[in-house]
Motif scaffolding. Sequence first.
Motif, mmCIF file in Angstrom:
data_model
loop_
_atom_site.group_PDB
_atom_site.id
_atom_site.type_symbol
_atom_site.label_atom_id
_atom_site.label_comp_id
_atom_site.label_asym_id
_atom_site.label_seq_id
_atom_site.Cartn_x
_atom_site.Cartn_y
_atom_site.Cartn_z
ATOM 1 N N PHE A 137 48.534 45.641 41.040
ATOM 2 C CA PHE A 137 47.813 44.513 41.717
ATOM 3 C C PHE A 137 46.530 43.941 42.167
ATOM 4 N N PHE A 138 45.644 45.154 43.181
ATOM 5 C CA PHE A 138 45.062 44.687 43.605
ATOM 6 C C PHE A 138 43.755 44.873 42.177
ATOM 7 N N ASP A 139 44.272 45.412 41.408
ATOM 8 C CA ASP A 139 42.634 45.451 40.742
ATOM 9 C C ASP A 139 43.111 44.820 39.686
ATOM 10 N N GLN A 140 43.981 43.603 39.506
ATOM 11 C CA GLN A 140 44.304 42.649 38.570
ATOM 12 C C GLN A 140 43.536 41.538 39.021
ATOM 13 N N TRP A 141 44.549 41.447 40.775
ATOM 14 C CA TRP A 141 43.888 40.487 41.939
ATOM 15 C C TRP A 141 42.848 39.983 42.930
ATOM 16 N N PHE A 142 42.886 41.476 42.757
ATOM 17 C CA PHE A 142 41.725 41.042 44.477
ATOM 18 C C PHE A 142 40.280 41.319 43.701
ATOM 19 N N THR A 143 40.248 42.462 42.789
ATOM 20 C CA THR A 143 38.539 43.082 42.590
ATOM 21 C C THR A 143 39.129 41.505 40.985
ATOM 22 N N GLY A 144 40.173 41.924 40.079
ATOM 23 C CA GLY A 144 39.742 40.967 39.000
ATOM 24 C C GLY A 144 39.453 39.581 38.790
ATOM 25 N N GLU A 145 39.164 38.791 38.092
ATOM 26 C CA GLU A 145 39.091 37.272 37.920
ATOM 27 C C GLU A 145 40.321 36.275 37.335
ATOM 28 N N GLY A 146 40.388 35.454 37.410
ATOM 29 C CA GLY A 146 41.117 34.852 36.358
ATOM 30 C C GLY A 146 42.260 34.686 36.587
ATOM 31 N N PHE A 147 43.661 34.318 36.105
ATOM 32 C CA PHE A 147 45.267 33.505 35.814
ATOM 33 C C PHE A 147 45.495 34.087 34.483
ATOM 34 N N PRO A 148 46.943 34.518 34.813
ATOM 35 C CA PRO A 148 47.469 34.050 33.073
ATOM 36 C C PRO A 148 47.565 32.869 32.868
ATOM 37 N N THR A 149 47.987 32.593 31.734
ATOM 38 C CA THR A 149 49.004 31.456 30.692
ATOM 39 C C THR A 149 49.762 31.882 30.430
#
Length: 749
Positions: A464-476
């Motif tokens: 979760f933190f890799d995807q949402w805190f460190t990572g950028e963007g969002f899903p479609t």
Amino acid sequence: MKPSLLLLVLITFSRTYAQKSEIFKGIGEIAEMEMRSHRNVIDASRIGSLTGASTNFDVKYYRCEWNVDPNIWQIAGKITTHFVMKSTDHVIAFDLADNLTVSTVEQRNISLPFTRSNNTITITFPASIPVDVKDSVSISYSGVPSSADAYFVTSTHGSGATLAPIMWTLSEPYGARNWWPCKNGLDDKADSIDVYITYPSAYKAASNGILTNETVAAGKRTSYWKHRYPIASYLVCFAVTNYLVFDHSLDILGDNVKMQTFCYPESQATFEAGGMAALNQIDFFSNLFEKYPFRKEKYGHVQFGYGGGMEHQTASFMGSMNESLMAHELAHQWFGDKITCGSWEDIWLNEGFATHLASMFMENKYPATAITNRKSEITFITSNTAGSVRVSDVNNINRIFNQRLSYYKGSHLLFMLRWILGEAVFKTAIKNYLQDPAIAYGFATTAMLKNHLETASGKNLNYFFDQWFTGEGFPTYHIDWYPSNNTVEVKLNQTTSHPSVGFFQLPVPLLFRNSVTNEEKLVTLNNISNGQVFSENLGFTADQVIFDPEAWLISRNNVLTKVSSSLPVTFSNFNAACSDNDVEVKWETSEEVNAAYFEVQKSSDAIQWYAIGQVEAAGNSQTKMVYSFNDIGAGTKQSYYRIAEKDYDGKEQYTRIVSSSCGNVSRLNVVLAPNPVKDRLIFNVDNQPENLSGSVYGINGIVADPRLSGLIIRDHNEIDVARLPSGLYILKLISKDQKTATSTRFLKE
């Protein structure tokens, strides 16, 4: 963000929120007002080093004595710092802007030598101070703080006969050193402070803590404010003008908490009413997680000349008494003041939390507008495809106080965590975070918050933190759904807006409805990979579906498609390999909705196919299948294989075609004794090779028991088969180099 782009965003943002209730002001408006306080008048190129203070001492106490006049842009002061040495040394350094003049530095009334450079003051003691020894030093200084920054301001309020001067400070993030000598970083809180402010007696002064005493002499008033909680340097403050003062109090879970409001005479009605309204907010937040953290002293509002607010500890500076703004600044007393981000890259621990708690308060008070507001926030977050919640450039104030990322997206990370963990677990985790003695009234990092969330939930949240805190963007999301009788089949796929994240793992809520019967059911699908297919029993036939009806998830441009037939099985893997003189085909599906069975097919030319085996489908789950069969007749010729999936409705689909030549393996000679077998399968192998491995298969070619697959055969040629049910089985033995192998059948009694 460039000024022209910022203006465009603000115009768009204003139009969006103009459609909302005047009562429910958007959190984004508050974020923008707050950021104007920091960024519009600050040139990030002039920030330089964040702090030059030395790290060899720990501040315990500041005694701040300031002499000011709100009519005059200047300050004179004396700061006495009590400290404890962390390492033996004879030199320490404080942060202080170079344009302020230091007249003396004293240690117990004895002058000390000092030097100035790079916005620091370096002090040399006559002898080294040992580690853990407490000492003190006093710095007397004066001057005109830089007019280019918003950290120390003189202005006016009112008009005509009511025109009055005002002076205030605003130090976040780097500005404390611009008007007083201190440690300017996020690594050292003073355990307590005393503030003495001397100014013309026509005015009043506000600051941190409790107003303990006031004296008036020779036209000057001195206000003494005492604060006995740890405090970061950027949260130390004062303001001076012709304030009116209103006192209220509130019983919070048995504690009497004082509320104090400082406002301009012309703003009396709105600020007095706002102060009363804030009592409900203190009560709400105190019951949500824990009691107001500075309840032994006060919570105060202090009017100042900016449109936003600043969460100075126990004394929030307020441009207005907008309800959402009040909730936001009050929430900072827990998140930002009691627990302060340990680095500006973690500013979301301050701003994301304050934004989120303000949303929680407003949603509780005005539930009818909650979903509309959440959706507007998500629209704003996803208006740009890039940018992480983690601040990538802590030297850039615009980046630190980025409205979209630090405020909005930070807040919605907490929405998603509430959704993933559940309300009860989330609240437990946050309570534990606030009460953790390692960080309470100190500094925290995102890793520390993550640890408490994981401990309370028992879940690993690295993804979760890799995807949402460190990572950028969002899903479609691209969602196919097929209703049939009382069930629905759903296939989930997603694309991501930024290459830093290939897939966002989230539980996806879908609300299915029947518009005729008015039945509905919320289904949550744990989406861990693309192409997942789910089958859910609704109890009715759905004709409508709504994605994320309560707007928990950050996503955009989602497409939901109702398909006219059952969703196909998805093969995620298929291959064939030699095992002895046999062929072992393996395949894997992401699901098996509507699948009846799998047919193993063979061909000599990849054109004409015939069935050589059959395996029943396992159902709606990720499935791995292995089928093994003797193919000695193939010799060294190439053979081709594929899997045909047969649906209950008669439809078929196929895997890709693979090839294998498995007729050139030397056969081992093996003798089983006894056979039939009761508990232990014992065998002898002629010319037994080293590194022999064995597996037990059912007569259908599927591994009989995972514990009996790939066994290493060493000195004792026996296998425990006691757990197997009675029946006919195949023992397969193969050397590590796969040049010798055998298959032989045995009967389990």
